[in-house]
Design an enzyme around this catalytic site. Structure first.
Site, PDB file in Angstrom:
ATOM      1  N   ARG A 179       0.863  -1.184   0.000  1.00  0.00           N
ATOM      2  CA  ARG A 179       0.000   0.000   0.000  1.00  0.00           C
ATOM      3  C   ARG A 179       0.899   1.233   0.000  1.00  0.00           C
ATOM      4  O   ARG A 179       2.111   1.139   0.119  1.00  0.00           O
ATOM      5  CB  ARG A 179      -1.035   0.010   1.143  1.00  0.00           C
ATOM      6  N   GLY A 180       0.252   2.412  -0.141  1.00  0.00           N
ATOM      7  CA  GLY A 180       1.023   3.649  -0.317  1.00  0.00           C
ATOM      8  C   GLY A 180       1.109   3.922  -1.809  1.00  0.00           C
ATOM      9  O   GLY A 180       1.422   3.015  -2.596  1.00  0.00           O
ATOM     10  N   ALA A 181       0.818   5.172  -2.185  1.00  0.00           N
ATOM     11  CA  ALA A 181       0.609   5.468  -3.613  1.00  0.00           C
ATOM     12  C   ALA A 181       1.779   5.060  -4.521  1.00  0.00           C
ATOM     13  O   ALA A 181       1.580   4.321  -5.497  1.00  0.00           O
ATOM     14  CB  ALA A 181       0.270   6.950  -3.769  1.00  0.00           C
TER      15      ALA A 181
ATOM     16  N   GLN B 268      -1.601   2.443  10.112  1.00  0.00           N
ATOM     17  CA  GLN B 268      -0.344   2.543   9.363  1.00  0.00           C
ATOM     18  C   GLN B 268       0.735   3.261  10.180  1.00  0.00           C
ATOM     19  O   GLN B 268       1.923   2.959  10.047  1.00  0.00           O
ATOM     20  CB  GLN B 268      -0.559   3.322   8.052  1.00  0.00           C
TER      21      GLN B 268
ATOM     22  N   ASP C 169      -1.801  10.715  -1.951  1.00  0.00           N
ATOM     23  CA  ASP C 169      -2.236   9.686  -2.914  1.00  0.00           C
ATOM     24  C   ASP C 169      -2.618  10.295  -4.246  1.00  0.00           C
ATOM     25  O   ASP C 169      -2.581   9.631  -5.271  1.00  0.00           O
ATOM     26  CB  ASP C 169      -3.418   8.905  -2.338  1.00  0.00           C
TER      27      ASP C 169
ATOM     28  N   ASN D  69      -5.095  12.546   0.853  1.00  0.00           N
ATOM     29  CA  ASN D  69      -4.196  11.684   1.639  1.00  0.00           C
ATOM     30  C   ASN D  69      -5.037  10.936   2.671  1.00  0.00           C
ATOM     31  O   ASN D  69      -6.261  11.107   2.748  1.00  0.00           O
ATOM     32  CB  ASN D  69      -3.083  12.507   2.291  1.00  0.00           C
ATOM     33  N   LYS D  70      -4.381  10.114   3.445  1.00  0.00           N
ATOM     34  CA  LYS D  70      -5.049   9.247   4.418  1.00  0.00           C
ATOM     35  C   LYS D  70      -6.033  10.028   5.291  1.00  0.00           C
ATOM     36  O   LYS D  70      -5.736  11.143   5.719  1.00  0.00           O
ATOM     37  CB  LYS D  70      -3.976   8.580   5.275  1.00  0.00           C
TER      38      LYS D  70
HETATM   39  O1  MRU Z   1      -4.420   3.233   2.393  1.00  0.00           O
HETATM   40  P1  MRU Z   1      -2.942   3.405   2.209  1.00  0.00           P
HETATM   41  O2  MRU Z   1      -2.129   2.854   3.346  1.00  0.00           O
HETATM   42  O3  MRU Z   1      -2.484   2.923   0.858  1.00  0.00           O
HETATM   43  O4  MRU Z   1      -2.743   4.968   2.224  1.00  0.00           O
HETATM   44  C1  MRU Z   1      -1.453   5.510   2.070  1.00  0.00           C
HETATM   45  C2  MRU Z   1      -1.395   6.958   2.312  1.00  0.00           C
HETATM   46  O5  MRU Z   1      -2.391   7.631   2.480  1.00  0.00           O
HETATM   47  C3  MRU Z   1      -0.054   7.577   2.263  1.00  0.00           C
HETATM   48  O6  MRU Z   1       0.023   8.627   3.167  1.00  0.00           O
HETATM   49  C4  MRU Z   1       0.161   8.087   0.842  1.00  0.00           C
HETATM   50  O7  MRU Z   1      -0.017   7.060  -0.092  1.00  0.00           O
HETATM   51  C5  MRU Z   1       1.477   8.632   0.640  1.00  0.00           C
HETATM   52  S1  MRU Z   1       2.627   7.305   0.528  1.00  0.00           S
HETATM   53  C6  MRU Z   1       4.111   7.847   0.048  1.00  0.00           C
END
Ligand code: MRU
Length: 353
Positions: free
Chosen positions: A51-53, A202, A243, A253-254
């Protein structure tokens, strides 16, 4: 390209298959999963093994390589598919539907898709080179952003981060955590705080795991405690990833990032977003148009795999991202440069250089 596990713990490519660290199990267990087909790659993204963009984008790029191996008959078990182009297009569509918010997923797939136009001859090698290039570029971008962002942080500052925007969420080093790593190395930081980041935790599980491994002390706090942390003047910067960033500088973002940004502005705390330009979606004019993933309420009712803690029969609402308006953002740090007080014109100018 086989990377060192410390540099790139989340995603490795061994030339034939993808090896993913299962982030659902961290920090209790470090289990690596071997992915050999496009369905496995899509499923790993959907179920948040990875996970993470940026990490999602890189995984999708390798997923396209796996799809091509299968459709072109490189894997002994899979006979060559005559209609390889349309079959591959189907695979790309499946991958692109794995999660809706992170634009890096679509960005990486579109970059891989362009190579299909070159025909079948040498396609697999070209796709593999491109996926490795996407991976390496992301690591390089994180290192550049780390340096650029750290320069904004005055010596003796405390910082707060949200979610996990670290090596696990990228090709390696991290976006927000890249800035924190660089600022720590430069001895600029007095303290690092991380929101636990309900419901998937996370922050508590992944950000804390990464920082502790790098011997950077971190204090966890409940998401609702961050405005009180700011009130106590313990942090001067909030540093987060993204994201998807709209063309006007609005930042998805999250979930919880928006609340942190509002609290930061109220308390005079600066707000930094760190994201490669692959996270900027110029086709989306305004943050309101960013699709926001809503996941199962079950994630709210329990604590990960534990038993239910919520009252029986309560229903839930679980949007997992929010959008922070550009006016609450002090700087967006990209690998192409830093945008202060972002707006549409400044974001467009980034792509002209
Ligand atoms: O749901 P996730 O864990 O994929 O969400 C990730 C995030 O929101 C991160 O903060 C975002 O992708 C930036 S990662 C470099």
């Amino acid at each position: 390209m086989m990377m060192d596990r410390k540099e790139s713990p989340a995603i490795q490519w061994d030339g034939e298959q993808l090896i993913l660290l299962d982030q659902r199990l961290l920090p209790q267990e470090e289990i690596y999963l071997t992915i050999q087909d496009v369905e496995g790659a899509a499923d790993a993204i959907r179920s948040m093994v990875v996970r993470g963009a940026p990490a999602i984008g890189i995984t999708a790029a390798y997923g396209v390589v796996l799809a091509a191996r299968n459709r072109l008959g490189v894997d002994a078990a899979a006979p060559a598919c005559v209609a390889w182009r349309s079959a591959l297009e189907d695979d790309l569509d499946e991958l692109s539907q794995a999660r809706p918010t992170a634009i890096n997923l679509h960005w990486a797939i579109e970059r891989m898709r362009l190579l299909l136009d070159g025909g079948e001859e040498g396609l697999l090698e070209r796709l593999q080179r491109e996926a490795e290039q996407i991976h390496q570029e992301d690591i390089d971008a994180c290192k550049t952003m780390g340096r650029l962002g750290a320069a904004y942080i005055e010596s003796g500052s405390g910082v707060l981060t949200h979610c996990n925007a670290g090596a696990l969420a990228t090709g390696g080093y991290g976006t927000a955590l890249g800035v924190i790593r660089a600022a720590w190395e430069e001895k600029r930081l007095s303290a690092v705080y991380a929101d636990e980041t309900r419901p998937w935790l996370q922050g508590a599980r992944l950000t804390a795991w990464e920082l502790i491994r790098d011997q950077i002390p971190v204090s966890l706090l409940a998401d609702g405690a961050s405005s009180w942390l700011m009130k106590q003047k313990k942090v001067q910067w909030v540093v987060v990833g993204s994201d998807r960033i709209a063309a006007n500088g609005d930042v998805a973002n999250k979930i919880g990032t928006y609340a942190a940004a509002i609290a930061a502005r109220y308390h005079g705390v600066k707000f930094m977003v760190v994201a490669p330009t692959s996270t900027i979606d110029r086709a989306v004019p305004h943050g309101d148009q960013i699709p926001i993933e809503v996941r199962e309420s079950q994630e709210l009712f329990a604590c990960l795999e534990g038993g239910r803690i919520a009252a029986q029969d309560a229903s839930g609402w679980n949007p997992v991202f929010d959008v922070t308006p550009a006016e609450l953002v002090d700087v967006i740090v990209t690998e192409k440069g830093v945008v202060e007080k972002p707006n549409r014109e400044k974001i467009a100018a980034l792509f002209e250089t």
